[in-house]
Design an enzyme around this catalytic site. Sequence first.
Site, PDB file in Angstrom:
ATOM      1  N   ARG A  82       0.835  -1.210   0.000  1.00 49.19           N
ATOM      2  CA  ARG A  82       0.000   0.000   0.000  1.00 49.19           C
ATOM      3  C   ARG A  82       0.872   1.263   0.000  1.00 49.19           C
ATOM      4  O   ARG A  82       0.540   2.268  -0.622  1.00 49.19           O
ATOM      5  CB  ARG A  82      -0.943  -0.035   1.203  1.00 49.19           C
ATOM      6  CG  ARG A  82      -2.011  -1.124   1.033  1.00 49.19           C
ATOM      7  CD  ARG A  82      -2.831  -1.290   2.284  1.00 49.19           C
ATOM      8  NE  ARG A  82      -3.537  -0.096   2.647  1.00 49.19           N
ATOM      9  CZ  ARG A  82      -3.862   0.235   3.907  1.00 49.19           C
ATOM     10  NH1 ARG A  82      -3.544  -0.563   4.911  1.00 49.19           N
ATOM     11  NH2 ARG A  82      -4.505   1.339   4.164  1.00 49.19           N
ATOM     12  N   HIS A 116      -4.981   8.672  12.635  1.00 50.29           N
ATOM     13  CA  HIS A 116      -4.747   7.223  12.507  1.00 50.29           C
ATOM     14  C   HIS A 116      -3.309   6.917  12.091  1.00 50.29           C
ATOM     15  O   HIS A 116      -3.014   5.817  11.642  1.00 50.29           O
ATOM     16  CB  HIS A 116      -5.736   6.594  11.510  1.00 50.29           C
ATOM     17  CG  HIS A 116      -7.142   6.503  12.030  1.00 50.29           C
ATOM     18  ND1 HIS A 116      -8.228   6.230  11.232  1.00 50.29           N
ATOM     19  CD2 HIS A 116      -7.648   6.629  13.290  1.00 50.29           C
ATOM     20  CE1 HIS A 116      -9.339   6.209  11.957  1.00 50.29           C
ATOM     21  NE2 HIS A 116      -9.009   6.458  13.210  1.00 50.29           N
ATOM     22  N   CYS A 133      15.355  -3.195  21.003  1.00 52.29           N
ATOM     23  CA  CYS A 133      14.893  -4.341  21.803  1.00 52.29           C
ATOM     24  C   CYS A 133      14.728  -5.634  21.018  1.00 52.29           C
ATOM     25  O   CYS A 133      14.463  -6.686  21.596  1.00 52.29           O
ATOM     26  CB  CYS A 133      13.575  -3.988  22.498  1.00 52.29           C
ATOM     27  SG  CYS A 133      12.156  -3.984  21.383  1.00 52.29           S
TER      28      CYS A 133
HETATM   29  C1  BJW Z   1     -15.874  10.009  -1.513  1.00 58.08           C
HETATM   30  C2  BJW Z   1     -15.191  10.002  -2.733  1.00 58.08           C
HETATM   31  C3  BJW Z   1     -14.955  11.255  -3.364  1.00 58.08           C
HETATM   32  C4  BJW Z   1     -15.379   7.954  -2.033  1.00 58.08           C
HETATM   33  N1  BJW Z   1     -15.378  12.356  -2.770  1.00 58.08           N
HETATM   34  N2  BJW Z   1     -16.287  11.129  -0.956  1.00 58.08           N
HETATM   35  C5  BJW Z   1     -17.816   2.607  19.467  1.00 58.08           C
HETATM   36  C6  BJW Z   1     -18.783   1.790  18.904  1.00 58.08           C
HETATM   37  C7  BJW Z   1     -18.417   0.646  18.200  1.00 58.08           C
HETATM   38  C8  BJW Z   1     -17.096   0.281  18.039  1.00 58.08           C
HETATM   39  C9  BJW Z   1     -16.136   1.089  18.593  1.00 58.08           C
HETATM   40  C10 BJW Z   1     -16.499   2.216  19.307  1.00 58.08           C
HETATM   41  N3  BJW Z   1     -15.355   2.819  19.740  1.00 58.08           N
HETATM   42  C11 BJW Z   1     -14.301   2.093  19.312  1.00 58.08           C
HETATM   43  C12 BJW Z   1     -14.740   1.030  18.602  1.00 58.08           C
HETATM   44  C13 BJW Z   1     -13.895  -0.003  17.959  1.00 58.08           C
HETATM   45  C14 BJW Z   1     -13.261   0.417  16.665  1.00 58.08           C
HETATM   46  C15 BJW Z   1     -14.325   0.728  15.613  1.00 58.08           C
HETATM   47  O1  BJW Z   1     -14.579   1.860  15.263  1.00 58.08           O
HETATM   48  N4  BJW Z   1     -14.912  -0.294  15.030  1.00 58.08           N
HETATM   49  C16 BJW Z   1     -15.889  -0.102  13.953  1.00 58.08           C
HETATM   50  C17 BJW Z   1     -15.596  -1.080  12.837  1.00 58.08           C
HETATM   51  C18 BJW Z   1     -17.290  -0.226  14.517  1.00 58.08           C
HETATM   52  N5  BJW Z   1     -12.387   1.575  16.847  1.00 58.08           N
HETATM   53  C19 BJW Z   1     -11.151   1.418  17.277  1.00 58.08           C
HETATM   54  O2  BJW Z   1     -10.715   0.327  17.584  1.00 58.08           O
HETATM   55  C20 BJW Z   1     -10.304   2.668  17.386  1.00 58.08           C
HETATM   56  N6  BJW Z   1      -9.673   2.680  18.662  1.00 58.08           N
HETATM   57  C21 BJW Z   1     -10.329   3.095  19.774  1.00 58.08           C
HETATM   58  O3  BJW Z   1     -11.429   3.574  19.731  1.00 58.08           O
HETATM   59  O4  BJW Z   1      -9.587   2.917  20.933  1.00 58.08           O
HETATM   60  C22 BJW Z   1     -10.306   2.894  22.162  1.00 58.08           C
HETATM   61  C23 BJW Z   1     -11.094   1.608  22.215  1.00 58.08           C
HETATM   62  C24 BJW Z   1     -10.498   0.433  21.844  1.00 58.08           C
HETATM   63  C25 BJW Z   1     -11.227  -0.765  21.891  1.00 58.08           C
HETATM   64  C26 BJW Z   1     -12.573  -0.742  22.272  1.00 58.08           C
HETATM   65  C27 BJW Z   1     -13.161   0.483  22.620  1.00 58.08           C
HETATM   66  C28 BJW Z   1     -12.404   1.658  22.595  1.00 58.08           C
HETATM   67  C29 BJW Z   1      -9.177   2.619  16.367  1.00 58.08           C
HETATM   68  C30 BJW Z   1      -9.667   2.729  14.961  1.00 58.08           C
HETATM   69  C31 BJW Z   1      -8.490   2.610  14.009  1.00 58.08           C
HETATM   70  C32 BJW Z   1      -8.928   2.568  12.560  1.00 58.08           C
HETATM   71  N7  BJW Z   1      -7.822   2.260  11.741  1.00 58.08           N
HETATM   72  C33 BJW Z   1      -8.005   2.182  10.293  1.00 58.08           C
HETATM   73  C34 BJW Z   1      -6.751   1.501   9.697  1.00 58.08           C
HETATM   74  C35 BJW Z   1      -5.568   2.468   9.644  1.00 58.08           C
HETATM   75  C36 BJW Z   1      -4.407   1.852   8.990  1.00 58.08           C
HETATM   76  C37 BJW Z   1      -4.682   1.354   7.585  1.00 58.08           C
HETATM   77  O5  BJW Z   1      -5.198   2.100   6.717  1.00 58.08           O
HETATM   78  O6  BJW Z   1      -4.357   0.204   7.328  1.00 58.08           O
HETATM   79  O7  BJW Z   1      -8.192   3.492   9.742  1.00 58.08           O
HETATM   80  S1  BJW Z   1      -9.491   1.335   9.797  1.00 58.08           S
HETATM   81  C38 BJW Z   1      -9.811   2.324   8.402  1.00 58.08           C
HETATM   82  O8  BJW Z   1     -11.093   2.994   8.558  1.00 58.08           O
HETATM   83  C39 BJW Z   1      -8.737   3.413   8.404  1.00 58.08           C
HETATM   84  C40 BJW Z   1      -9.549   4.630   8.077  1.00 58.08           C
HETATM   85  O9  BJW Z   1      -8.865   5.783   8.521  1.00 58.08           O
HETATM   86  C41 BJW Z   1     -10.842   4.383   8.793  1.00 58.08           C
HETATM   87  C42 BJW Z   1     -11.995   5.183   8.316  1.00 58.08           C
HETATM   88  O10 BJW Z   1     -12.323   4.919   6.994  1.00 58.08           O
HETATM   89  P1  BJW Z   1     -12.854   6.078   6.075  1.00 58.08           P
HETATM   90  O11 BJW Z   1     -11.807   7.088   5.902  1.00 58.08           O
HETATM   91  O12 BJW Z   1     -14.169   6.532   6.551  1.00 58.08           O
HETATM   92  O13 BJW Z   1     -12.979   5.322   4.659  1.00 58.08           O
HETATM   93  P2  BJW Z   1     -14.167   4.451   4.088  1.00 58.08           P
HETATM   94  O14 BJW Z   1     -13.589   3.595   3.030  1.00 58.08           O
HETATM   95  O15 BJW Z   1     -14.921   3.763   5.139  1.00 58.08           O
HETATM   96  O16 BJW Z   1     -15.164   5.511   3.413  1.00 58.08           O
HETATM   97  C43 BJW Z   1     -14.780   6.273   2.305  1.00 58.08           C
HETATM   98  C44 BJW Z   1     -15.891   7.264   2.028  1.00 58.08           C
HETATM   99  O17 BJW Z   1     -15.469   8.125   0.990  1.00 58.08           O
HETATM  100  C45 BJW Z   1     -17.201   6.621   1.559  1.00 58.08           C
HETATM  101  O18 BJW Z   1     -18.266   7.152   2.335  1.00 58.08           O
HETATM  102  C46 BJW Z   1     -17.321   7.068   0.095  1.00 58.08           C
HETATM  103  O19 BJW Z   1     -18.678   7.287  -0.308  1.00 58.08           O
HETATM  104  C47 BJW Z   1     -16.556   8.357   0.113  1.00 58.08           C
HETATM  105  N8  BJW Z   1     -15.954   8.750  -1.175  1.00 58.08           N
HETATM  106  N9  BJW Z   1     -14.891   8.736  -3.127  1.00 58.08           N
HETATM  107  C48 BJW Z   1     -16.037  12.320  -1.648  1.00 58.08           C
HETATM  108  N10 BJW Z   1     -14.300  11.352  -4.611  1.00 58.08           N
END
Ligand code: BJW
Length: 249
Positions: A72, A121, A152
């Site tokens: 990536r 992130h 380490c």
């Molecule tokens: C366009 C377009 C154009 C396309 N113009 N638009 C509360 C409730 C439920 C679960 C949880 C909660 N709190 C925490 C959680 C757990 C978890 C979570 O969220 N799970 C969900 C799956 C429900 N969260 C975590 O674990 C987070 N940590 C945390 O909260 O710590 C405390 C804690 C821990 C454990 C339990 C409770 C609390 C950490 C989250 C880390 C996310 N990491 C990633 C990977 C990063 C590295 C990598 O890339 O490999 O981050 S996941 C992935 O999703 C990445 C992104 O940053 C993130 C968000 O995605 P994004 O950017 O929204 O992309 P898409 O693909 O989803 O959407 C793209 C959008 O663009 C679409 O809508 C299209 O329509 C649009 N689009 N072209 C305008 N031209």
Amino acid sequence: MCKTIDPNVISYLRQTENCVISTGAGVSVESGIPTFRDALTGFWSNYDPMTLATPTGFRKDPKLVWEWYRFRQGLVMKTKPNPGHYAIAEMEKMFAEFLLITQNIDGLHHRAGSRNLVEIHGNIHRYKCFQEETIVDPLPESDEVPPRCPNCGSYIRPDVVWFGEQLPMEGLEKAEQAITSCDTLISVGTSGAVYPVALFPAQAKHYGAFVIEINLEETPISEIADVSLLGKSGEILPQLVKELKKARE
Ligand code: BJW
């Protein structure tokens, strides 16, 4: 090309002194970077990103996860910022207070000139020790995959936030301070599926901000947004900047 922006939006932005923009993967799509949830083609289409982007996934198969990120990173390095990134960088100079919070790990906002920026992130171009979490720079030359921490001996991993991991405290505090005090929050190109960032628009609204969403389609954020602008961020954001400049003349 996008039509004229809703005059309400320009009017709110004209009065805005403190603006927060929160971006997701959609903003980089027009640079050619697939979103996290888009299927990668070829070899990587067999793997689930939700499993790879976890500490458990890395413990189970560090070589596989490392190679996924190197693949990536290679994709990202071939891209450049698009008009959406540049428009956001320009907006930073248009408000008395401004913060960009990005979930993207690709570094394109910085390359476009954004400086008031929290990469909440992490960043795919930075590495840290899996055990100690200290930044490792430069990467040690090694035949081992992944290479090992010179301090380490644990594996080195990308400095990104995986599911189940805490977001960086300093960035989170900065984001929360801005979200609770901004006049306008613009959420761009995110599905609103990943927490805690998914909550930022609702939090800002709770504290009195005007919330604008820019996305190709409606998302859970649309339910609380004051205005949803449907279309490509690479077209809507430059148009927004153009109309705001004109309104300020
Ligand atoms: C366009 C377009 C154009 C396309 N113009 N638009 C509360 C409730 C439920 C679960 C949880 C909660 N709190 C925490 C959680 C757990 C978890 C979570 O969220 N799970 C969900 C799956 C429900 N969260 C975590 O674990 C987070 N940590 C945390 O909260 O710590 C405390 C804690 C821990 C454990 C339990 C409770 C609390 C950490 C989250 C880390 C996310 N990491 C990633 C990977 C990063 C590295 C990598 O890339 O490999 O981050 S996941 C992935 O999703 C990445 C992104 O940053 C993130 C968000 O995605 P994004 O950017 O929204 O992309 P898409 O693909 O989803 O959407 C793209 C959008 O663009 C679409 O809508 C299209 O329509 C649009 N689009 N072209 C305008 N031209």
